[in-house]
Design a protein around this motif. Structure first.
Motif, PDB file in Angstrom:
ATOM      1  N   SER A   1      34.884  35.736  52.902  1.00 55.84           N
ATOM      2  CA  SER A   1      33.486  36.164  52.775  1.00 55.84           C
ATOM      3  C   SER A   1      32.677  35.920  54.037  1.00 55.84           C
ATOM      4  N   GLY A   2      33.179  35.142  54.969  1.00 54.65           N
ATOM      5  CA  GLY A   2      32.446  34.880  56.197  1.00 54.65           C
ATOM      6  C   GLY A   2      32.915  33.605  56.861  1.00 54.65           C
TER       7      GLY A   2
ATOM      8  N   PHE B   1      28.602  27.727  54.907  1.00 56.07           N
ATOM      9  CA  PHE B   1      28.811  28.954  55.661  1.00 56.07           C
ATOM     10  C   PHE B   1      27.901  28.990  56.881  1.00 56.07           C
TER      11      PHE B   1
ATOM     12  N   ASP C   1      26.486  35.318  54.322  1.00 56.10           N
ATOM     13  CA  ASP C   1      27.873  35.028  53.955  1.00 56.10           C
ATOM     14  C   ASP C   1      27.948  34.172  52.700  1.00 56.10           C
TER      15      ASP C   1
ATOM     16  N   ARG D   1      27.283  36.364  49.702  1.00 59.21           N
ATOM     17  CA  ARG D   1      28.421  37.232  49.449  1.00 59.21           C
ATOM     18  C   ARG D   1      29.529  36.473  48.728  1.00 59.21           C
TER      19      ARG D   1
END
Length: 463
Positions: free
Chosen positions: A278-279, A303, A308, A311
């Motif tokens: 996701s990041g 994150f 991110d 998400r």
């Protein structure tokens, strides 16, 4: 001899102490007779202590004059005194009467402008809501006591009030009934034929009318939410007081996820690899027991960006990891932020960084002027000192500066004494070997030779 006060909280019957305070009783009776107290608000409510009333308009109104005695000949409709010079009188203070019981009624007094030791009263009176209130003795003149209506006192005592002690929903004296009046009417006294309507000034002070029906909140879910918010706020204030939080309204970071219901065998590396889709991940930590090292089955994942994190929240909710269906939520913990803040605040390098304690997201709240230790004056609040204390402090500072100046001048006049240093015989012999007969240094090659001889002697001694 009694007076009945019909209030929006209930009826209150007051027995007057005519023998102990005849002038206060006469003033109170006659003001009730001309309907002076009709529609007067109840204010300055202090739970389990007292409440005050008697100002027909209310002390917060600009039109209020604070009330007047009956000898000021006030009008029952306009509440204005026709003889302002006699608006106040000297009440009686009965030494044997104390504010020892709930329901004690006394005239509110204020120091005289001409003689501070003398106290004057007007129309305002105080009713106690607690027992043994020695703070009022000598300041409020007792003239009666409540005989009936303690349920009304309890409603006033438990009413919702603002910071000044005024009930949020009005509590007012609606009507007064005199059961017996043995006093003669003063000259110029005019009794109204009926109860007057509330004046425009009185109606302007209404917040929530006493007869207005308020809708009660019956939504159990909403009430539970409010209860939790208040409880969380109280806990945050407690943590601020004991130093666990920089301040109570600190908010958790927005780019950290909380993951729970993990399998005990799930490792940090596995979790980071799965969520990295996701990041970019800055840190991933499965929380473990300090003693055993076993997983506590929850983790925090930080994150690089807020996008991110959002998400990952929508994509990873309910995902199956190591045969366990995980639960994902945004982190509400500020423990890591608080730990970093405490350690960084005490470090020297934190002073050169931005924010509070080296954190840009935190800003220190200043309560006093000069709280940072600077000597410059600012526009904030500061400690208050008496003029005498400030004068003495200034004299002490001047005396200390003068002593320091005298000490510096004395040092300039007197040469510093060299500290005596004793040398060991071996060190003195070595120094003599370095010098020739005239006390001058030997040539450079001679010093090297003597140094080599010293080292050889030291090596033989060690062997």
């Amino acid at each position: 001899m009694s007076v009945l006060l019909e209030t929006s909280a209930g009826d209150i019957t007051i027995d007057l102490l005519v023998n102990d305070a005849p002038k206060c009783c006469e003033n109170f009776l006659k003001l009730c007779k001309i309907k002076y107290y009709n529609y007067s608000p109840i204010y300055h409510v202090q739970p389990n202590f007292s409440f005050q009333t008697g100002d027909p308009i209310g002390p917060e109104a600009k039109e209020s004059d604070g009330g007047t005695s009956i000898w000021g000949l006030p009008d029952g409709a306009t509440k204005r005194a026709s003889r302002p010079d006699k608006a106040a009188f000297r009440p009686e203070f009965a030494s044997k009467r104390k504010h020892a019981e709930r329901g004690t009624v006394s005239m509110a007094t204020t120091p005289s402008k001409t003689n501070p030791e003398e106290r004057l009263a007007g129309s305002q009176f105080v009713v106690t809501l607690g027992d043994n209130l020695e703070q009022l003795d000598g300041k409020a003149a007792i003239f009666g006591e409540v005989a009936e209506g303690f349920d009304a006192l309890e409603k006033i005592n438990t009413a919702f009030i603002d910071h000044s002690g005024r009930p949020l929903q009005d509590i007012r004296i609606l009507h007064t009934v005199i059961l017996d009046d043995p006093y003669d009417d003063p000259p110029g006294f005019v009794e109204p034929p009926s109860s007057p309507m509330p004046s425009a000034e009185q109606r302007a002070t209404v917040r929530i009318a006493y007869d207005e029906v308020l809708e009660e909140q019956h939504d159990a879910e909403q009430m539970e939410k409010l209860r939790r918010e208040r409880e969380a706020r109280a806990q945050a204030l407690t943590l601020e007081l004991i130093g666990d939080l920089p301040f109570a309204d600190v908010t958790p970071p927005e780019q950290i996820l909380f993951v729970c219901k993990l399998n005990p065998v799930t490792r940090d590396e596995d979790l980071e690899l799965i969520f990295s889709r996701s990041g970019k991940i800055l840190s991933c930590e499965v929380i473990r027991d300090r003693k055993t090292g076993d997983s506590l089955q929850y983790a925090f994942i930080e994150f690089a960006t807020k996008e991110d994190c959002e998400r990952a929240y929508f994509k990873m909710q309910g995902v199956l990891i190591d045969d366990h269906r995980i639960h994902v939520d945004f982190s509400q913990s500020v423990s890591k932020l608080s730990n970093d803040w405490r350690s960084s605040t005490n470090s020297k390098t934190a002073r050169s960084k931005g924010g509070f304690g080296g954190f840009d997201s935190l800003e220190k709240r200043r309560q006093y002027r000069g709280a940072e230790g600077g000597g410059e004056r600012s526009d904030g609040y500061d400690y208050v000192f008496e003029k005498g204390e400030r004068r003495r402090a200034g004299q002490q500072d001047a005396g200390m500066r003068e002593r320091d100046t005298v000490h510096d001048r004395r040092l300039d006049r007197e040469p510093l004494k060299q500290r005596a240093r004793s040398r060991s015989p071996k060190r003195q012999d070595r120094l003599e070997r370095y010098r020739d007969g005239n006390g001058d240094r030997r040539p450079e090659e001679r010093r090297h030779q003597i140094r080599d001889e010293y080292r050889d002697d030291r090596d033989r001694a060690r062997r």
